[in-house]
Design a protein around this motif. Structure first.
Motif, short mmCIF file in Angstrom:
data_model
loop_
_atom_site.label_atom_id
_atom_site.label_comp_id
_atom_site.label_asym_id
_atom_site.label_seq_id
_atom_site.Cartn_x
_atom_site.Cartn_y
_atom_site.Cartn_z
N UNK A 17 31.41 -0.46 38.68
CA UNK A 17 30.22 -1.17 38.18
C UNK A 17 30.55 -2.57 37.66
N UNK A 18 31.79 -2.82 37.27
CA UNK A 18 32.20 -4.15 36.78
C UNK A 18 32.67 -5.05 37.90
N UNK A 19 32.69 -4.54 39.14
CA UNK A 19 33.10 -5.35 40.28
C UNK A 19 34.57 -5.27 40.63
N UNK A 20 35.31 -4.36 39.99
CA UNK A 20 36.73 -4.20 40.28
C UNK A 20 36.91 -3.32 41.51
N UNK A 21 37.78 -3.74 42.41
CA UNK A 21 38.05 -2.96 43.63
C UNK A 21 38.64 -1.60 43.27
N UNK A 22 38.31 -0.60 44.07
CA UNK A 22 38.84 0.74 43.87
C UNK A 22 40.36 0.71 43.98
N UNK A 23 41.08 1.27 43.01
CA UNK A 23 42.54 1.26 43.05
C UNK A 23 43.08 2.29 44.04
N UNK A 24 44.38 2.23 44.29
CA UNK A 24 45.02 3.18 45.19
C UNK A 24 45.24 4.54 44.53
N UNK A 25 45.24 4.56 43.19
CA UNK A 25 45.46 5.83 42.48
C UNK A 25 44.27 6.15 41.59
N UNK A 26 44.13 7.44 41.28
CA UNK A 26 43.01 7.92 40.47
C UNK A 26 43.13 7.35 39.06
N UNK A 27 42.05 6.75 38.54
CA UNK A 27 42.08 6.22 37.17
C UNK A 27 42.12 7.37 36.15
N UNK A 28 42.23 7.02 34.88
CA UNK A 28 42.40 8.01 33.81
C UNK A 28 41.08 8.59 33.31
N UNK A 29 39.95 8.16 33.85
CA UNK A 29 38.66 8.70 33.41
C UNK A 29 37.73 8.83 34.60
N UNK A 30 36.69 9.67 34.45
CA UNK A 30 35.69 9.82 35.50
C UNK A 30 35.12 8.44 35.82
N UNK A 31 34.93 8.16 37.11
CA UNK A 31 34.52 6.82 37.53
C UNK A 31 33.56 6.90 38.71
N UNK A 32 32.65 5.93 38.78
CA UNK A 32 31.74 5.77 39.90
C UNK A 32 32.14 4.54 40.69
N UNK A 33 32.14 4.68 42.03
CA UNK A 33 32.42 3.54 42.90
C UNK A 33 31.25 3.32 43.83
N UNK A 34 30.95 2.05 44.07
CA UNK A 34 29.81 1.65 44.88
C UNK A 34 30.28 0.90 46.11
N UNK A 35 29.62 1.18 47.25
CA UNK A 35 29.95 0.49 48.50
C UNK A 35 29.54 -0.97 48.40
N UNK A 36 30.35 -1.83 48.95
CA UNK A 36 30.01 -3.25 49.01
C UNK A 36 30.00 -3.65 50.48
N UNK A 37 28.98 -4.38 50.83
CA UNK A 37 28.79 -4.82 52.21
C UNK A 37 28.75 -6.34 52.26
N UNK A 38 29.14 -6.87 53.42
CA UNK A 38 29.09 -8.31 53.66
C UNK A 38 28.28 -8.53 54.94
N UNK A 39 27.35 -9.45 54.88
CA UNK A 39 26.50 -9.71 56.04
C UNK A 39 27.33 -10.20 57.22
N UNK A 40 27.01 -9.68 58.39
CA UNK A 40 27.68 -10.12 59.61
C UNK A 40 27.12 -11.49 60.01
N UNK A 41 27.98 -12.38 60.43
CA UNK A 41 27.56 -13.70 60.89
C UNK A 41 27.43 -13.68 62.40
N UNK A 42 26.30 -14.18 62.87
CA UNK A 42 26.02 -14.24 64.30
C UNK A 42 25.93 -15.70 64.72
#
Length: 181
Positions: A131-156
């Protein structure tokens, strides 16, 4: 010296030896004692997301207390076991829940198959972020966490051609209006 005999008495002091209590590279405490004395473990340390399991030497051997001090300092390391942590994966908002997983803190963070590759028309999936915009780490954090998908518009790119001649190009993102040259 004079005519009388002189007696010299040696004075001995025991060497001071330390037991270094470590959490990874961080020294938590040092207990110092005389050579041959016994040292007992310190109070159990705590670490968010983990359960303390005991102390071990660098080679992994579990420490048996008390430790009798010898010639050299002793270094012992905290043994931790990761607690169960729940990770939720969402699309762009919490109303778009995709999947969850429960893993041990510190373990490799593996995205469940149901959330491995979310899609959005006209966009490229770039990864999961908290939720703060930090990329998902490679290892499990120390507390329950929610991650959100981020998308980038395709350029045509639209290329305008009249016969064999290119008369203009337009670059834009998905769902944008093309402007005629």
């Amino acid at each position: 010296m004079g005519a009388a005999d002189v007696t010299f008495n040696a004075k001995w002091e025991a060497n001071q030896i330390g037991v270094h209590f470590m959490d990874g590279e961080n020294e938590l405490q040092v207990v110092v004692g005389d050579y041959g004395s016994k040292v007992y473990q310190i109070s159990n340390p705590s670490k968010t997301g983990y359960t303390f399991k005991g102390w071990a030497y660098a080679d992994g051997t579990t420490v048996t207390w008390p430790v009798t001090l010898g010639v050299d300092d002793v270094v012992v390391y905290a043994i931790w076991e990761g607690n169960d942590i729940t990770i939720n994966f969402y699309g762009e908002t919490e109303s778009d829940w995709l999947a969850y997983t429960t893993l041990k803190a510190g373990a490799e963070l593996v995205v469940p198959a149901d959330a491995a590759a979310p899609t959005k028309k006209g966009y490229t999936f770039v990864g999961y972020f908290d939720a703060e915009g930090n990329a998902m780490p490679a290892t499990v954090p120390a507390q329950d966490t929610n991650y959100f998908a981020r998308f980038e518009a395709v350029t045509y790119t639209a290329t305008f051609v009249d016969g064999d001649a290119v008369v203009g190009t337009y670059e834009g993102i998905y769902n944008s209006t093309i402007v005629k040259p």
